[in-house]
Scaffold this active site. Structure first.
Site, PDB file in Angstrom:
ATOM      1  CG  ASP A   1      -2.062   0.912   1.179  1.00 43.41           C
ATOM      2  OD1 ASP A   1      -2.140   1.708   0.222  1.00 43.41           O
ATOM      3  OD2 ASP A   1      -2.902   0.861   2.097  1.00 43.41           O
TER       4      ASP A   1
ATOM      5  CD  GLU B   1      -1.363   2.467  -7.975  1.00 46.85           C
ATOM      6  OE1 GLU B   1      -1.204   3.338  -8.819  1.00 46.85           O
ATOM      7  OE2 GLU B   1      -2.392   1.755  -7.938  1.00 46.85           O
TER       8      GLU B   1
ATOM      9  CG  ASP C   1      -9.273   3.476   0.732  1.00 48.84           C
ATOM     10  OD1 ASP C   1      -8.576   2.763  -0.013  1.00 48.84           O
ATOM     11  OD2 ASP C   1      -8.845   3.998   1.779  1.00 48.84           O
TER      12      ASP C   1
END
Length: 286
Positions: free
Chosen positions: A116, A151, A174
């Site tokens: 991440d 990413e 997200d």
């Protein structure tokens, strides 16, 4: 196909919870339906020892024993890190310790790494170099470990993700447990279909099915759309408390077969008029 801890448990994840989710994956029928990965997200990390090797924190007293337990269920274990000095939640990242971390994961028995990008900025070359470095480190271990690049779709990752070793890459920010957010992410995957295929998938983020923020029909749209998109099906709910409706949806063999079709083609939009859209997904049997 599998499960990830973040959407439901976030920083509350621990060894006991992971074991309970593995138990529930088997008992609920998800394993038989094809779900295999039990993935620990952020907040498991402790400090490094004198040799620079990462240690889990007190929530995970023995990561090798946990991996053995998950493997004993016929499942696989995933873990999380970042190419930054710190993870998104402020825990120890892998920057400067890629080789040690990859070797540690392999020795624990890890099968999947969510990597991440927890940094506010970064050039395209920065991202490529960071992910390629971890790819090489994982390959050096000799253990097959899925590498998923997180990413957020920066620098058109779908154009270069496979070249730096990504088996899948997040194409978006997200997801949240709201229909509007899910629909914006899902329907905006149109146009990326030419970059997906066996071994290198577009990832519109984890499933929210069963977390309570949408209606049953909205979750049905969510799960169906991800299947059309040939997306990774990574459940994000509490498998120990899901309703029969949620369990039936997540184990729907016909929908899963669309997602897992061996041709590996991502679906796309073929017509749009006002709010109405028609999508198709080419299938191996024509």
């Amino acid at each position: 196909m599998g499960w990830n801890s973040w959407n439901h448990f976030a920083e509350r994840i621990d060894d006991k919870t992971v074991r309970a989710q593995a138990d529930a994956m088997v008992e609920s029928g998800l394993k038989d339906a094809g779900y295999v990965y039990i993935n620990i997200d952020d907040t498991w990390e402790g400090r490094r020892d004198a040799q620079g090797r990462i240690q889990p924190n007190q929530k995970f007293p023995n990561m090798k024993a946990l991996a053995d337990y998950v493997h004993g269920k016929g499942l696989k274990l995933g873990i999380y890190s970042s190419p930054a000095a710190k993870t998104c939640a402020g825990y120890e990242g892998s920057l400067g310790h890629e080789a040690e971390d990859a070797q540690t994961y392999a020795e624990w028995g890890i099968d999947y790494l969510k990597y991440d990008w927890c940094q506010p900025t970064g050039s395209l070359e920065d991202l490529k170099a960071a992910y390629a470095k971890m790819r090489d480190a994982l390959n050096q271990t000799g253990r097959p470990i899925v590498l998923t690049l997180c990413e957020y779709g920066w620098h058109k990752v779908w154009e270069w993700g496979a070249a730096v070793g990504g088996n899948q890459w997040r194409t978006t920010g997200d997801i949240t447990d709201q229909y509007r957010a899910m629909a914006e992410i899902g329907f905006n995957q149109n146009g990326l279909e030419k970059f997906a295929g066996p071994g290198h998938w577009n990832d519109p983020d984890m499933l929210e099915v069963g977390n309570g923020g949408m209606t049953e029909d909205e979750y049905r749209t969510h799960f169906s759309l991800w299947a059309i998109l040939a997306a990774p099906l990574i459940a994000g709910n509490d498998l120990t408390t899901m309703t029969p409706y949620t369990a039936a949806m997540l184990t729907n063999r016909e929908i899963i077969a669309v997602d897992q079709d061996p041709l590996g083609k991502q679906g796309f939009r073929v017509a749009q008029q006002g709010p109405f859209e028609v999508w198709m997904k080419p299938m191996a049997d024509g």
